[in-house]
Design a protein around this motif. Structure first.
Motif, mmCIF file in Angstrom:
data_model
loop_
_atom_site.group_PDB
_atom_site.id
_atom_site.type_symbol
_atom_site.label_atom_id
_atom_site.label_comp_id
_atom_site.label_asym_id
_atom_site.label_seq_id
_atom_site.Cartn_x
_atom_site.Cartn_y
_atom_site.Cartn_z
ATOM 1 N N ALA A 103 0.826 -1.213 0.000
ATOM 2 C CA ALA A 103 0.000 0.000 0.000
ATOM 3 C C ALA A 103 0.861 1.264 0.000
ATOM 4 C CB ALA A 103 -0.928 -0.010 1.211
ATOM 5 N N SER A 104 1.903 1.255 0.802
ATOM 6 C CA SER A 104 2.746 2.444 0.904
ATOM 7 C C SER A 104 3.506 2.690 -0.404
ATOM 8 C CB SER A 104 3.729 2.295 2.062
ATOM 9 O OG SER A 104 4.455 1.081 1.956
ATOM 10 N N PHE A 105 3.895 1.618 -1.089
ATOM 11 C CA PHE A 105 4.583 1.771 -2.372
ATOM 12 C C PHE A 105 3.670 2.439 -3.398
ATOM 13 C CE2 PHE A 105 5.512 -0.218 -6.610
ATOM 14 C CZ PHE A 105 6.626 0.551 -6.891
ATOM 15 N N PHE A 106 2.427 2.001 -3.480
ATOM 16 C CA PHE A 106 1.495 2.602 -4.425
ATOM 17 C C PHE A 106 1.250 4.077 -4.098
ATOM 18 C CE2 PHE A 106 -0.716 -1.686 -5.487
ATOM 19 C CZ PHE A 106 0.380 -2.041 -6.249
ATOM 20 N N LEU A 107 1.234 4.393 -2.815
ATOM 21 C CA LEU A 107 1.001 5.783 -2.392
ATOM 22 C C LEU A 107 2.126 6.693 -2.888
ATOM 23 C CD1 LEU A 107 -0.302 8.050 -0.697
ATOM 24 C CD2 LEU A 107 0.916 7.119 1.294
ATOM 25 N N VAL A 108 3.372 6.335 -2.584
ATOM 26 C CA VAL A 108 4.489 7.222 -2.948
ATOM 27 C C VAL A 108 4.784 7.163 -4.438
ATOM 28 C CG1 VAL A 108 5.522 7.208 -0.651
ATOM 29 C CG2 VAL A 108 6.178 5.429 -2.284
ATOM 30 N N LEU A 109 4.512 6.036 -5.095
ATOM 31 C CA LEU A 109 4.720 5.956 -6.538
ATOM 32 C C LEU A 109 3.762 6.894 -7.265
ATOM 33 C CD1 LEU A 109 6.021 4.726 -9.055
ATOM 34 C CD2 LEU A 109 4.343 2.856 -8.918
ATOM 35 N N ALA A 110 2.505 6.953 -6.815
ATOM 36 C CA ALA A 110 1.537 7.857 -7.444
ATOM 37 C C ALA A 110 1.989 9.306 -7.322
ATOM 38 C CB ALA A 110 0.163 7.663 -6.812
ATOM 39 N N LEU A 111 2.515 9.681 -6.156
ATOM 40 C CA LEU A 111 2.985 11.049 -5.962
ATOM 41 C C LEU A 111 4.228 11.332 -6.801
ATOM 42 C CD1 LEU A 111 2.446 11.301 -2.110
ATOM 43 C CD2 LEU A 111 1.133 12.455 -3.883
ATOM 44 N N ALA A 116 12.115 18.364 4.832
ATOM 45 C CA ALA A 116 13.525 18.729 5.012
ATOM 46 C C ALA A 116 14.092 19.452 3.788
ATOM 47 C CB ALA A 116 14.343 17.470 5.293
ATOM 48 N N GLY A 117 13.265 19.653 2.780
ATOM 49 C CA GLY A 117 13.704 20.405 1.599
ATOM 50 C C GLY A 117 14.143 19.559 0.423
ATOM 51 N N HIS A 118 14.006 18.242 0.523
ATOM 52 C CA HIS A 118 14.414 17.373 -0.583
ATOM 53 C C HIS A 118 13.356 17.389 -1.688
ATOM 54 C CE1 HIS A 118 17.785 15.945 1.693
ATOM 55 N NE2 HIS A 118 17.022 15.443 2.649
ATOM 56 N N ALA A 119 13.776 17.143 -2.916
ATOM 57 C CA ALA A 119 12.845 17.037 -4.031
ATOM 58 C C ALA A 119 12.077 15.724 -3.931
ATOM 59 C CB ALA A 119 13.606 17.111 -5.354
ATOM 60 N N ILE A 120 10.955 15.655 -4.640
ATOM 61 C CA ILE A 120 10.115 14.452 -4.583
ATOM 62 C C ILE A 120 10.881 13.194 -5.002
ATOM 63 C CG2 ILE A 120 8.142 13.312 -5.690
ATOM 64 C CD1 ILE A 120 6.630 15.916 -5.514
ATOM 65 N N PRO A 121 11.676 13.207 -6.108
ATOM 66 C CA PRO A 121 12.416 11.987 -6.454
ATOM 67 C C PRO A 121 13.363 11.519 -5.347
ATOM 68 C CG PRO A 121 12.383 13.491 -8.307
ATOM 69 C CD PRO A 121 11.843 14.256 -7.140
ATOM 70 N N THR A 122 13.991 12.448 -4.639
ATOM 71 C CA THR A 122 14.903 12.070 -3.549
ATOM 72 C C THR A 122 14.136 11.427 -2.403
ATOM 73 O OG1 THR A 122 16.366 13.903 -4.132
ATOM 74 C CG2 THR A 122 16.636 12.941 -1.940
ATOM 75 N N ALA A 123 13.002 12.027 -2.037
ATOM 76 C CA ALA A 123 12.175 11.447 -0.974
ATOM 77 C C ALA A 123 11.649 10.081 -1.396
ATOM 78 C CB ALA A 123 11.025 12.395 -0.650
ATOM 79 N N PHE A 124 11.287 9.940 -2.675
ATOM 80 C CA PHE A 124 10.788 8.670 -3.187
ATOM 81 C C PHE A 124 11.864 7.596 -3.123
ATOM 82 C CE2 PHE A 124 9.846 6.026 -7.096
ATOM 83 C CZ PHE A 124 8.797 5.325 -6.523
ATOM 84 N N ARG A 125 13.099 7.940 -3.457
ATOM 85 C CA ARG A 125 14.190 6.963 -3.414
ATOM 86 C C ARG A 125 14.460 6.497 -1.982
ATOM 87 N NH1 ARG A 125 19.410 8.672 -5.693
ATOM 88 N NH2 ARG A 125 19.729 6.557 -6.469
ATOM 89 N N ALA A 126 14.356 7.411 -1.019
ATOM 90 C CA ALA A 126 14.524 7.007 0.380
ATOM 91 C C ALA A 126 13.444 6.012 0.780
ATOM 92 C CB ALA A 126 14.481 8.241 1.285
#
Length: 478
Positions: free
Chosen positions: A301-309, A442-452
């Motif tokens: 569920a969490s993967f689908f959430l952040v992937l959509a964003l 913390a100021g990171h871009a969406i791709p950086t937050a997604f990779r974390a």
């Protein structure tokens, strides 16, 4: 052959055909309910950006739209299963489906984020009445060899609804019927649910447990409060700087769950009817399987959430294009769900472990692809592999966990299993939300937050493979 004999043979054939069709008529009706319930957990993912803009909702409110549904769903499932055992599974399925239609309408017309969250919680509670009846109904309606056919259809419905939710949501937003935008994602349930309600009484058999007992209301209160105490600080804590009350809530959650377990044992020793009978956990397949289910669904569920964003906010895709990308996940899932039985026959529990490790590899590959700004085709390939791993785990898992459960505990066991799935969904959305939205704060871009978030999910998939080692070996799985 005489004309009379030929006529009698034709009549017998047609009678058998009509009987077979009548027997299987219940399956699509109950699976419509399953599809809508699971769909509504995931369909909001692609609708979030427009929903957030239209309602002026913050990150915390958006998390509650997802987790509030999952929380109410998880908290009420065990009670819903017991109500079905005692009052009739078709009756509770019908009541849950009717309430789901009403609450879907409330979600679709919600004027504010707060109203939407309240409606989503109510929708989750309605789902908790509907969902645990399904496996018990199928077990009664399709005994013997037919059970595996029904279970395969049920599992495929779960996966297709989870993956297809993104595509259906994207299509509805793109089509924008009557200018409804994201509201169509909820309002579509109304005509579909009403059609299913019209067929339930004609197709679904009634069944209940033979035991006459009182509902364990205190047990229901304890498990509900325990789950709320876990999820509330996970969703609200980051935004408020993790104040003292969040840690107090975690402590209270542990205490409540311990008290719940002790109380269930006490009720069982006195000959009562506990909400969750301790006998269920005497089987290793059930107890170890539940822990695996919670962790596995937390990574889904969490993967689908952040992937959509990431796809919409990070890549700038439309809701429909984002849904189409999600469709590649469904391709891999569909293939391995159909063939999972063969893998289990050869590898036993290690087939599930293989699926979890395939997911981990796919998530790491996606981590690298996002970092390299790879084209969408590479991302789609990673999703096909991830879906394949998901199908290997999800397909056989339900049958393994429910194997050997006594018929008198069928409703409760189904409720516990479905509750474990939703606890995993809600926990995953909350925990990965801490990582993802914390990175954005913390100021990171969406791709950086997604990779974390992807690294955390890959580690979770490896942990799922490790937990699977506690399941029965090949002979007992078969």
């Amino acid at each position: 052959m005489s004309a009379r004999t030929e006529t009698l043979t034709t009549v017998r054939f047609e009678t058998r055909t009509v009987a077979a069709l009548s027997k299987w008529a219940a399956l699509p009706v109950v699976l419509i309910g399953v599809f809508m319930v699971v769909l509504d957990f995931f369909i909001v993912n692609v609708a979030m950006p427009t929903m957030q803009q239209d309602l002026g909702a913050g990150a915390s409110a958006i998390q509650w739209v997802v987790a509030g549904y999952g929380l109410a769903f998880a908290a009420g499932l065990i009670t819903g299963g017991r109500l079905g055992d005692q009052l009739g599974r078709r009756r509770m399925f019908t009541l849950g489906l009717a309430l789901f239609v009403v609450t879907s309408l409330a979600c679709g017309v919600a004027p504010t984020a707060t109203t939407l969250i309240i409606a989503r919680v109510a929708q989750g509670a309605a789902s908790a009445l509907l969902m645990p009846q399904v496996l018990a109904i199928l077990g009664v309606a399709y005994p013997g060899a037919d059970w595996m056919k029904a279970l395969t259809a049920y599992t495929m419905t779960l996966g297709i609804a989870a993956v297809g939710g993104q595509l259906i949501g994207g299509a509805l937003i793109a089509l924008d019927p009557a200018g409804l935008d994201w509201r169509a994602c909820f309002l579509v349930n109304v005509p579909v649910g009403l059609a299913a309600l019209a067929l339930v009484g004609r197709t679904v058999p009634e069944s209940r447990s033979g035991e006459k007992s009182r509902l364990d209301l205190l047990g229901a209160d304890l498990i509900t409060l325990g789950l709320v105490a876990i999820l509330l600080p996970l969703i609200e804590g980051r935004e408020h700087g993790w104040p003292l009350w969040t840690w107090a809530s975690f402590t209270a959650a542990g205490a409540l769950l311990v008290v719940f377990a002790l109380y269930q044992r006490r009720v069982a020793r006195r000959g009562g009817s506990p909400l969750v009978h301790p006998e269920l956990f005497a089987q290793r397949a059930f107890s170890a399987g539940l822990a695996t289910v919670v962790l596995f669904y937390a990574t889904v569920a969490s993967f689908f959430l952040v992937l959509a964003l990431e796809l919409q906010e990070g890549r700038g895709l439309s809701a429909l294009d984002s849904g189409l990308v999600f469709g590649f996940e469904g391709i891999g899932f569909f293939i391995t769900t159909l063939t999972a039985g063969r893998f289990v026959a050869r590898l036993g529990r290690q087939a599930l472990a293989l699926g979890a490790l395939v997911r981990a590899v796919a998530l790491v590959a996606l981590f690298a692809a996002i970092g390299a700004h790879a084209p969408i085709g590479v991302i789609a390939a990673c999703l096909v592999v991830d879906g394949a791993g998901m199908g290997l785990v999800m397909g056989p898992m339900i049958g393994i966990v429910l194997a050997g459960v006594a018929p008198r505990h069928a409703g409760a066991a189904s409720g516990v299993l479905a509750s474990a799935q939703q606890v995993g969904n809600a926990l995953g959305a909350a925990l990965i939300g801490v990582v993802f939205f914390g990175g954005l704060a913390a100021g990171h871009a969406i791709p950086t937050a997604f990779r974390a978030a992807l690294l955390c999910l890959a580690a979770g998939s490896v942990a799922v493979a490790a937990l699977i080692q506690a399941l029965p070996r090949a002979g007992r799985v078969a």
